[in-house]
Write a protein that holds these residues in place. Structure first.
Motif, short mmCIF file in Angstrom:
data_model
loop_
_atom_site.label_atom_id
_atom_site.label_comp_id
_atom_site.label_asym_id
_atom_site.label_seq_id
_atom_site.Cartn_x
_atom_site.Cartn_y
_atom_site.Cartn_z
N UNK A 1 0.83 -1.21 0.00
CA UNK A 1 0.00 0.00 0.00
C UNK A 1 0.86 1.26 0.00
N UNK A 2 1.93 1.27 0.79
CA UNK A 2 2.82 2.43 0.83
C UNK A 2 3.50 2.63 -0.52
N UNK A 3 3.91 1.54 -1.18
CA UNK A 3 4.54 1.64 -2.49
C UNK A 3 3.57 2.20 -3.52
N UNK A 4 2.32 1.80 -3.48
CA UNK A 4 1.31 2.33 -4.40
C UNK A 4 1.11 3.83 -4.20
N UNK A 5 1.01 4.24 -2.96
CA UNK A 5 0.80 5.67 -2.67
C UNK A 5 2.00 6.49 -3.10
N UNK A 6 3.21 6.05 -2.77
CA UNK A 6 4.41 6.78 -3.17
C UNK A 6 4.59 6.79 -4.69
N UNK A 7 4.26 5.70 -5.35
CA UNK A 7 4.36 5.66 -6.80
C UNK A 7 3.42 6.65 -7.46
N UNK A 8 2.22 6.80 -6.94
CA UNK A 8 1.27 7.75 -7.50
C UNK A 8 1.69 9.20 -7.24
N UNK A 9 2.25 9.46 -6.09
CA UNK A 9 2.65 10.82 -5.74
C UNK A 9 3.92 11.23 -6.48
N UNK A 10 4.85 10.32 -6.66
CA UNK A 10 6.15 10.67 -7.24
C UNK A 10 6.27 10.30 -8.71
N UNK A 11 5.16 10.09 -9.42
CA UNK A 11 5.20 9.73 -10.83
C UNK A 11 5.81 10.87 -11.64
N UNK A 12 6.62 10.55 -12.67
CA UNK A 12 7.20 11.60 -13.50
C UNK A 12 6.11 12.29 -14.31
N UNK A 13 6.44 13.47 -14.83
CA UNK A 13 5.50 14.23 -15.64
C UNK A 13 5.12 13.48 -16.90
N UNK A 14 4.05 13.92 -17.53
CA UNK A 14 3.56 13.25 -18.72
C UNK A 14 4.50 13.38 -19.90
N UNK A 15 5.10 14.54 -20.08
CA UNK A 15 5.97 14.77 -21.24
C UNK A 15 7.43 14.70 -20.82
#
Length: 138
Positions: free
Chosen positions: A21-35
């Motif tokens: 669950x922590x990995x999912x939350x951190x992955x969503x918050x720290x995702x790189x920009x779209x471009x």
């Protein structure tokens, strides 16, 4: 509360679930920009052989070829660099790249640019690296 919930062998399962669950939350918050910050367009140089197939050839002849970049009303003039690559800045939308190839070179299956014989390619939005085949002597 059932006994299996508080059993000592369930502690690793709970730890695993919490970590996931922590990995999912951190992955969503720290995702790189779209471009991407840059887009690299690499010209892959080929030459027809006697068997009707294509062999790789060095892209040295393409170095310095003029590149016209169009994106959303903005135009830029660049040149092919080392190893047949051109680096473009970030683009939010689709990009059109036209390359003034030297005499004897063609860009198969491309649209033609404004200049006679100048092949153009459409680069999809969000691309990081694109390889474009150009052929010598066809």
């Amino acid at each position: 509360m059932p006994e299996w919930v508080t059993h000592r062998f369930m502690a690793p399962v709970y730890a695993l679930l919490i970590s996931f669950g922590a990995a999912l939350v951190l992955g969503a918050v720290m995702a790189p920009g779209d471009a991407p910050a840059e887009v690299t367009v690499r010209l892959v140089a080929k030459q027809a052989n006697e068997k009707g197939r294509y062999d790789d050839v060095p892209a040295a002849e393409l170095r310095g070829s003029a590149v016209h970049v169009s994106r959303g009303g903005e135009d830029a003039e660049l040149a092919v660099g080392e190893q047949g690559a051109v680096t473009l800045s970030r683009a939010a939308g689709p990009v059109t790249v036209c390359v003034a190839l030297p005499q004897g070179w063609t860009g198969p299956r491309t649209a033609r640019g404004e200049a006679s014989g100048t092949p153009c390619w459409s680069i999809p939005a969000g691309s990081r690296e694109v390889s474009i085949q150009v052929v010598k002597g066809v």
